[in-house]
Design an enzyme around this catalytic site. Structure first.
Site, PDB file in Angstrom:
ATOM      1  N   GLU B  69      15.765   9.212 -12.436  1.00 48.31           N
ATOM      2  CA  GLU B  69      16.426   7.955 -12.090  1.00 48.31           C
ATOM      3  C   GLU B  69      17.781   7.804 -12.754  1.00 48.31           C
ATOM      4  O   GLU B  69      18.666   7.116 -12.236  1.00 48.31           O
ATOM      5  CB  GLU B  69      15.522   6.773 -12.455  1.00 48.31           C
ATOM      6  CG  GLU B  69      14.227   6.710 -11.648  1.00 48.31           C
ATOM      7  CD  GLU B  69      13.150   7.644 -12.162  1.00 48.31           C
ATOM      8  OE1 GLU B  69      13.278   8.148 -13.301  1.00 48.31           O
ATOM      9  OE2 GLU B  69      12.168   7.892 -11.436  1.00 48.31           O
ATOM     10  N   ASP B 128      -1.863  -0.388  -8.782  1.00 43.21           N
ATOM     11  CA  ASP B 128      -1.177   0.539  -9.691  1.00 43.21           C
ATOM     12  C   ASP B 128      -1.062  -0.008 -11.103  1.00 43.21           C
ATOM     13  O   ASP B 128      -0.874   0.747 -12.056  1.00 43.21           O
ATOM     14  CB  ASP B 128       0.223   0.888  -9.158  1.00 43.21           C
ATOM     15  CG  ASP B 128       0.193   1.999  -8.132  1.00 43.21           C
ATOM     16  OD1 ASP B 128      -0.863   2.662  -8.020  1.00 43.21           O
ATOM     17  OD2 ASP B 128       1.204   2.203  -7.447  1.00 43.21           O
ATOM     18  N   ARG B 178       6.337  -4.229  -2.192  1.00 42.23           N
ATOM     19  CA  ARG B 178       5.486  -3.236  -1.555  1.00 42.23           C
ATOM     20  C   ARG B 178       4.569  -3.852  -0.499  1.00 42.23           C
ATOM     21  O   ARG B 178       4.440  -3.353   0.606  1.00 42.23           O
ATOM     22  CB  ARG B 178       4.616  -2.561  -2.620  1.00 42.23           C
ATOM     23  CG  ARG B 178       3.522  -1.688  -2.035  1.00 42.23           C
ATOM     24  CD  ARG B 178       2.596  -1.151  -3.125  1.00 42.23           C
ATOM     25  NE  ARG B 178       1.517  -0.384  -2.533  1.00 42.23           N
ATOM     26  CZ  ARG B 178       0.378  -0.919  -2.095  1.00 42.23           C
ATOM     27  NH1 ARG B 178       0.174  -2.217  -2.168  1.00 42.23           N
ATOM     28  NH2 ARG B 178      -0.554  -0.144  -1.560  1.00 42.23           N
TER      29      ARG B 178
END
Lengths: 284, 343
Positions: B69, B128, B178
């Site tokens: 990143e 997650d 998401r």
């Protein structure tokens, strides 16, 4: 009109220019009373060759679309870049004395918006190679422009940064043959010897394993630098890493090889001694 | 003031839903068709950040940088210097989570038009867990000068915001989610960078929202109306630069604000509103969002419920806050809110 031939200076001229850059560095730092001494002095030949031999650029038209591009990644060595740019004609030499002062275009670390001719803003370490790779990627893979090269210089301590190795993988993967990077291998960083702080050991092997073309040279020898750039351009299928072995504090005996001069400016008395030594070194 | 068009099914059970990130994918594709300078970079999450649409259409302008990143935004900065308009995508937890300084120095301070696309922001990431639920991004990005921060409310707005960023390039952060969330704006709903919108007029309180929470704020306003509290809903898709006048116009009228965001309340939209109000219209403000704690695993619906970020819970909590504040204040001086509650 500026051409590749017209920017070329002789080896003797380049040595003389490197000496001038060193004297500029000392006088700038003494006036600023803060800043980094050892790295910039060691890099004088690298900047002299880039700005007075190898890079196609036009100080009157810094954003010229045919120019070669240079990213100074180790932004704390700004004095050597500012001196080279001033001597090349980007701004008046007198302005060097404003280094690090309020309102100066010569910020403590380079800021693109402050000074025309800078490609980027740098100082926080590890980001120059990525930016140079991004620029090189556009030229090679998207716009498919030939005959423009992208250069960057990193410090050896700088490559402790993880960002550097992300860029190493990236440039290797995309075989950026128009990317020519230097590591200023002077073996010092702030806290001491690079091999004590965080050993770099087999630098050549590291970069070769990332699919780079690697050269090791005497980074204080203008002919070695010129020849290495020539070889880098000849190898079009890989990016080139030139490990430039330099002497930190080069030309000023009491600064040479001493990591304590990494981040320290000379006092005015020390500057006088340093300038005398540099005059002697470059006397005909 | 013309009304902000909402989908007629917006507050019914028939409302459709789609992830906000899907709108980004379509917007990027459209921006790529309009301007060949638009390029896309991704850190090994091409499908889930919805960059595959752009990649398939413009393979030469798509750059895979791997799970890196820091390199993502710094390569983008170099590409921007070479004349491109880069969009960089990853999960928000990692970008800007891992490359904040690189963005600050090589994009914002360096004034290069790099956009960080932070997909999967908020607790709606769900199973997650906390490591992947980015809640600090609004605070992180809002403090960087020369940076725009945008959190669209649904996929339609995300598409418009993406196109707007491409046509007015500059250092930017856009926050996506998401999970599928209600699509309640329309093709005709306005979007301009830097503008806030009154989605529902009211007189008693201002509910000021961003991103996924705008829909929950609308639901809460509907419930509060039934309880005699008239709530104005101000949707703030651009957290920076903040549309100060639209917010001030609302709170000068209502004299009370509840802010809602799917992010840490420290430093986020609520803080931005409080900073503005403290200078120009000091009023009581209650901030709803993540209150100085991490998320955890669970379904998005379960997590929204646990952290009391559903419309009905927000209506209850806002009403309670208003009552408490009113009780305290009415001892001294009755207010319009007290009058409303008294009925």
């Amino acid at each position: 009109m500026i051409t590749r031939e017209s920017v070329v200076h002789s080896d003797e001229d380049l040595k003389r220019i490197a000496g001038t850059i060193r004297r500029d560095i000392i006088s700038m730092l003494a006036a600023a009373k803060s800043g980094h001494s050892a790295g910039p002095l060691g890099m004088a030949e690298l900047l002299a060759v880039l700005y007075f031999h190898s890079m196609l650029h036009d100080p009157q038209n810094p954003d010229w679309d045919k120019r070669d591009v240079f990213y100074l990644s180790n932004g704390h060595t700004a004095p050597v870049l500012y001196a080279a740019m001033a001597r090349a004609g980007y701004f008046p030499v007198d302005e060097l004395q404003t280094l690090r002062q309020f309102g100066s275009r010569l910020q403590g670390h380079p800021e693109r918006l402050a000074l025309p001719g800078l490609e980027s803003t740098s100082g926080p370490l590890g980001s120059g190679l990525s930016q140079a790779a991004g620029y090189a990627y556009v030229l090679q893979e998207i716009d498919q422009v030939n005959q423009r090269w992208v250069y960057t210089i990193m410090g050896d301590g700088e490559i402790n940064e993880g960002n550097v190795w992300e860029a190493a993988m990236f440039a290797g993967k995309y075989a950026l043959g128009n990317l020519i990077a230097f590591i200023d291998r002077n073996n010092i960083q702030i806290d001491g010897s690079t091999e004590d702080v965080m050993p770099l050991r087999d630098l050549r092997g590291k970069w070769e394993s990332f699919d780079w073309h690697v050269l090791e040279i005497d980074g204080n020898n203008v002919r070695s630098i010129i020849d290495a750039i020539g070889l880098a351009k000849a190898v079009t299928a890989k990016p080139t890493m030139i490990i430039a072995n330099t002497v930190p504090g080069k030309g000023v005996p009491f600064m040479e090889y001493n990591h304590r001069w990494h981040g320290m400016p000379p006092t005015s008395e020390q500057a006088d001694i340093a300038l005398l030594a540099l005059e002697g070194a470059t006397a005909p | 003031m013309t009304a902000f068009p909402l989908d007629p099914r917006a507050l019914t059970n028939d409302v459709s839903s789609e992830p906000i990130r899907a709108g980004f994918g379509r917007g990027l594709l459209a921006a790529g068709e309009l301007d060949e300078r638009v390029v896309a970079l991704c850190a090994d999450l091409t499908d889930s950040t919805q960059m595959h649409l752009f990649k398939d259409r413009f393979p030469r302008r798509f750059v895979q940088v791997g799970v890196a990143e820091q390199n993502l935004v710094t390569v983008a900065s170099g590409m921007a210097r070479a004349g491109k308009i880069p969009f960089t995508s990853s999960y928000a937890a990692f970008s800007p989570g891992r490359n904040w300084e690189q963005f600050k120095t090589t994009a914002a301070l360096n004034d290069q038009p790099v956009t960080i696309v932070g997909s999967h922001a908020g607790i709606n990431v769900g199973p997650d867990g906390a490591t992947h639920q980015m809640l600090e991004d609004i605070a992180l990005m809002r403090v960087i000068p020369n940076t725009r921060v945008i959190a669209p409310a649904d996929s339609i707005e995300a598409e418009k915001a993406t196109r707007a960023l491409a046509s007015d390039p500059g250092p930017s952060y856009i926050r996506l989610a998401r999970d599928a969330t209600p699509v309640f704006t329309t093709a005709d709903s306005p979007f301009e960078i830097g503008k806030a919108y009154v989605l529902r007029s009211g007189t008693d309180i201002s509910i000021i929202t961003t991103g996924t929470m705008t829909y929950q704020g609308l639901l809460a306003a509907e419930i509060l109306a039934d309880r005699g509290l008239s709530a104005e809903v101000v949707h703030v898709p651009t957290i920076k630069p903040l549309d100060e006048e639209t917010i001030l116009n609302s709170i000068r009228k209502t004299r009370y604000a509840a802010t809602i965001e799917e992010a840490q309340i420290a430093g986020g939209l609520g803080s931005a509103v409080a900073e503005l109000a403290s200078l120009r219209c000091p009023i009581p403000i209650d901030r709803f969002g993540m209150k100085d704690r991490f998320g955890e695993s669970g379904t998005p619906a379960k997590l929204l419920e646990v952290f009391r970020l559903t419309g009905p819970q927000l209506a209850d909590d806002i009403e309670q806050c208003v009552r408490e504040r009113t009780a305290a204040a009415s001892l001294a001086a009755p207010t319009e809110v007290a009058d409303a509650l008294a009925h």
